[in-house]
Design a protein around this motif. Structure first.
Motif, short mmCIF file in Angstrom:
data_model
loop_
_atom_site.label_atom_id
_atom_site.label_comp_id
_atom_site.label_asym_id
_atom_site.label_seq_id
_atom_site.Cartn_x
_atom_site.Cartn_y
_atom_site.Cartn_z
N GLU A 1 0.79 -0.91 -0.13
CA GLU A 1 0.09 -0.14 -0.09
C GLU A 1 0.86 1.30 0.09
N GLU A 2 1.98 1.26 0.51
CA GLU A 2 2.79 2.22 0.73
C GLU A 2 3.94 2.68 -0.41
N VAL A 3 4.28 1.50 -1.18
CA VAL A 3 5.23 1.66 -2.23
C VAL A 3 4.55 0.67 -3.34
N PRO A 4 3.62 0.94 -3.84
CA PRO A 4 2.96 -0.04 -4.93
C PRO A 4 3.67 -0.37 -6.10
N ASP A 5 4.41 0.79 -6.52
CA ASP A 5 5.33 0.81 -7.63
C ASP A 5 6.27 -0.17 -7.55
N ARG A 6 7.20 -0.21 -6.38
CA ARG A 6 8.17 -1.05 -6.17
C ARG A 6 7.84 -2.68 -6.11
N PHE A 7 6.54 -2.80 -5.52
CA PHE A 7 6.07 -4.18 -5.69
C PHE A 7 5.72 -4.67 -6.75
N THR A 8 5.33 -3.79 -7.90
CA THR A 8 4.85 -4.02 -8.99
C THR A 8 6.11 -4.37 -10.13
N ALA A 9 6.83 -3.35 -9.73
CA ALA A 9 8.16 -3.67 -10.60
C ALA A 9 8.94 -4.93 -10.42
N SER A 10 8.56 -5.24 -9.22
CA SER A 10 9.41 -6.66 -8.74
C SER A 10 8.56 -7.92 -8.74
N SER A 11 7.57 -7.75 -9.26
CA SER A 11 6.57 -9.06 -9.05
C SER A 11 6.79 -10.00 -10.40
N PRO A 12 6.81 -11.19 -10.67
CA PRO A 12 6.74 -11.81 -11.49
C PRO A 12 5.50 -11.82 -12.42
N LEU A 13 4.46 -11.69 -11.58
CA LEU A 13 2.99 -11.30 -12.42
C LEU A 13 2.99 -10.21 -13.12
N THR A 14 3.74 -9.36 -13.07
CA THR A 14 3.77 -8.08 -13.86
C THR A 14 4.09 -8.55 -15.33
N TYR A 15 5.07 -9.29 -15.47
CA TYR A 15 5.79 -9.76 -16.58
C TYR A 15 5.17 -11.11 -17.10
N VAL A 16 4.09 -11.62 -16.64
CA VAL A 16 3.88 -13.19 -16.93
C VAL A 16 3.38 -13.17 -18.36
N ASP A 17 2.96 -12.12 -18.91
CA ASP A 17 2.50 -12.25 -20.32
C ASP A 17 3.70 -12.03 -21.30
N ASP A 18 4.74 -11.59 -20.69
CA ASP A 18 6.10 -11.91 -21.76
C ASP A 18 6.93 -13.02 -21.74
N VAL A 19 6.47 -14.15 -20.69
CA VAL A 19 7.14 -15.34 -20.56
C VAL A 19 7.28 -16.03 -21.93
N LYS A 20 8.15 -16.38 -22.54
CA LYS A 20 8.14 -17.22 -23.69
C LYS A 20 8.71 -18.76 -23.74
N ALA A 21 9.46 -18.81 -22.54
CA ALA A 21 9.74 -20.18 -22.24
C ALA A 21 8.90 -21.02 -21.53
N PRO A 22 8.98 -22.34 -21.94
CA PRO A 22 8.08 -23.18 -21.24
C PRO A 22 8.58 -23.24 -19.68
N VAL A 23 7.50 -23.43 -18.57
CA VAL A 23 7.74 -22.95 -17.20
C VAL A 23 7.03 -24.26 -16.43
N TYR A 24 7.96 -24.79 -15.70
CA TYR A 24 7.67 -25.81 -14.66
C TYR A 24 7.51 -25.13 -13.27
N LEU A 25 6.41 -25.33 -12.59
CA LEU A 25 6.32 -24.80 -11.00
C LEU A 25 6.19 -25.91 -10.08
N SER A 26 6.70 -25.98 -9.11
CA SER A 26 6.36 -26.96 -8.01
C SER A 26 6.03 -26.14 -6.67
N ALA A 27 4.68 -26.60 -6.12
CA ALA A 27 4.56 -25.82 -4.61
C ALA A 27 3.96 -26.77 -3.74
N GLY A 28 4.20 -26.13 -2.38
CA GLY A 28 3.69 -27.03 -1.39
C GLY A 28 2.36 -26.22 -0.95
N LEU A 29 1.28 -27.24 -0.70
CA LEU A 29 0.06 -26.75 -0.30
C LEU A 29 -0.10 -26.03 0.93
#
Length: 601
Positions: free
Chosen positions: A515-543
């Motif tokens: 809330e205090e520095v939204p631009d910094r979080f946006t610039a550093s979040s992978p979600l911001t650039y997800v539509d630019d991703v070209k490479a195949p991506v594998y993700l694993s996650a603990g529930l």
């Protein structure tokens, strides 16, 4: 998966390295040194084991589906305290059981479940100082004493803090706290059992120049009021001695490059010095009476932990990139040799120094024996970010090498071991700073002929997984495949869902909340650039992951799916990684297979 086994169906070396029995450096009880506690994967799951050295008998103390590694011996050797969370979510309570075996009971009745924030147990085996962290309360510290019905709260603050140590006579408590708001640089407070303050030590100066302190331990001698403290006053971690009674601070000024930590010899006359420099570690003895610093003979590689026994011998956990870990002693003995086959060796690591935008970058390189480039290359990015890759044994990189890949590990800005400025450099431009260093090493790897530019894999877990996703979006032409384990994928949602201590760390890194520095979080979040991703991506996650929670990963995956981007997701029932060997092997096999299918041949 053709590389999973050889022609006669026997287990491949990469899998043997994961299955080989391992042990941690044994902890031992101060007043009952024959009673030890260690962690092992001997049954296929990492659990706590009690070891009676007098009779050389061992028994498994915990047995849970998702494993257990967080345990402490009481100084009298009578009790094993262990942290009981739910399926790896790191939220729970302390239980205890008799060292010789018996039922588990709640160690501190009256304390609600929480994230742990340190534990110290008195020499009577019953006095305990328990740190807790919750979203509602921030950090609280409670004291429970013999004969008391309920734990007594002696500390509370919204910012992160933790129990450092309890003095030998059980009257003083050292607390690390970040009440000043910088979660990367702690101040110290020593209090009595009622919470009243005895002394303060604070090296924070505000702004960009704040320095950290850490508790290394009270002197293990009756009536000795000296506290061993780690400080950063010369731009790196070093030990000093702070006498709580007199206020005197003794700067040891050790002539060793790199980071230095220490622990006491049992009579308080000397210190065991643990020294890390350029991805290697060694040990020294420091004498208070003479100031003499004497090197302790250890093999080249990394000392991952060390402890002084009552007879003055030193036990330490050692490994190198080529040789698997072993618990050794300065007596010449192997201290603890688990039953079963030893892990197959791997290849040595090579050091590479690359000029980067923030200074020289240290990278560790391994490649198959006799291989020449250009090779398919995995950039295996470490987590933390306050951590560093070292010349130590790691089954994951060794698996890639066995399959014909070169492996490059980068100690980017933000890593420990290269001075405070290097560690603190990533503030505000979080993630982007680290990726500049990774890009510089990538350029070296390609131009040197090591790496095939068409077959580069960006991979990592935790913070390394975060940098993987951020790198795939901000450097879309650089990487052929991405493998992200337990990553931060959507930073704003991650902040909302993560444990309170990590919220504090993120506020320090970014200079405020979303809330205090939204631009910094946006610039550093992978979600911001997800539509630019070209490479195949594998993700694993603990529930059940409290550090990189599942909802923010699901948000990222949904965006990939919405545009039919090539990706696969593996979700498993654990927390921030798994303590089950079969699960670890399964995840590595899935990553190897994903790379095989999606890299150009």
């Amino acid at each position: 998966m053709g590389a999973m086994s050889d022609s006669n169906g026997s287990m491949p070396d990469w899998e043997k390295r994961f299955r080989a029995p391992r042990v941690s450096l044994p902890d031992w009880a101060e007043d009952a040194p024959d009673h030890s506690l260690f962690v092992s994967n001997a049954t296929g799951t990492y659990e706590l084991y009690a070891w009676d050295r007098a009779t050389d008998t061992q028994r498994r103390a915990t047995d849970r589906a998702n494993g257990t590694t967080d345990g402490v011996l009481s100084p009298d050797g009578a009790w094993i305290w262990w942290f009981n969370d739910k399926d790896g979510d790191e939220f729970g309570v302390w239980l205890r059981q008799p060292f010789a075996g018996g039922p588990d009971t709640e160690a501190v009745p009256g304390l609600e479940p929480s994230y742990p924030a340190g534990l110290a147990i008195g020499r009577d085996g019953h006095t305990a100082v328990v740190g807790r962290s919750t979203d509602e309360d921030g950090t609280t510290i409670h004291v429970v004493r013999p004969g008391s019905d309920e734990p007594v709260e002696i500390y509370r603050h919204r910012e992160s803090a933790g129990v450092g140590d309890l003095s030998h006579d059980g009257t003083l408590i050292a607390i690390e706290h970040t009440e000043h708001g910088d979660a990367m640089h702690s101040a110290l407070r020593v209090v009595r059992l009622d919470g009243s303050t005895v002394a303060e030590l604070d090296d924070t100066r505000g702004g960009e120049e704040e320095l950290g302190l850490e508790v290394l331990g009270f002197a293990p001698v009756e009536g000795d009021t000296r506290l061993l403290v780690g400080h950063q006053r010369r731009g790196r971690w070093e030990p000093m001695v702070w006498d709580i009674a007199s206020g005197e601070q003794t700067d040891l000024a050790l002539d060793l490059p790199g980071d230095v930590s220490a622990e006491w010899y049992q009579d308080g006359s000397a210190l065991l010095i643990a020294h890390e420099f350029e991805a290697r570690g060694d040990l020294w003895r420091y004498e208070f009476a003479t100031g003499a610093l004497t090197k302790i003979d250890t093999p080249p590689g990394t000392v991952s932990g060390a402890t002084v026994r009552p007879d003055g011998s030193v036990e330490y956990l050692w490994s190198s990139a080529a040789q698997p870990p072993v618990v050794r002693s300065t007596t010449g003995d192997v201290v603890l040799d688990p039953p079963g086959p030893r892990a197959p060796a791997s290849v040595p690591v090579e050091d590479v120094w690359v000029e980067g935008p923030g200074g020289r970058i240290h990278a560790l390189v391994q490649k198959p024996a006799g291989a020449s480039g250009p090779l398919p290359t995995v950039f295996e990015i470490h987590g933390g970010p306050t951590w560093h890759d070292s010349d130590s044994f790691a089954a994951g990189p060794a698996a890639w090498i066995d399959h014909g890949y070169a492996v490059v590990r980068v100690n980017y800005r933000g890593s420990t071991g290269y001075g405070r400025e290097w560690t603190d450099a990533l503030k505000h431009r979080v993630g982007l700073i680290e990726l500049e260093d990774i890009a510089a090493v990538r350029e070296w790897a390609v131009t040197s002929g090591l790496a095939d530019p068409e077959r580069l894999v960006l991979a990592g877990g935790s913070w390394g997984g975060y940098l993987t996703l951020l790198g795939l979006g901000t450097q879309p032409g650089a990487w052929a495949v991405g493998l992200a384990a337990v990553p931060v994928a959507d930073y704003v949602t991650a902040y909302e869902d993560e444990m309170e201590a990590l919220k504090a760390l993120d506020r320090t890194l970014f200079g405020g909340s979303p809330e205090e520095v939204p631009d910094r979080f946006t610039a550093s979040s992978p979600l911001t650039y997800v539509d630019d991703v070209k490479a195949p991506v594998y993700l694993s996650a603990g529930l059940n992951d409290p550090r990189c929670p599942i909802r923010q990963i699901d948000n990222y995956v949904a965006r990939l799916a919405a545009r039919d981007a090539v990706h696969e997701v593996y979700r498993y029932d654990a927390g921030h990684g798994s303590l089950v060997v079969d699960e670890r092997i399964k995840q590595v096999a899935l990553e190897l297979d994903f790379a095989r299918r999606h890299l150009p041949s």
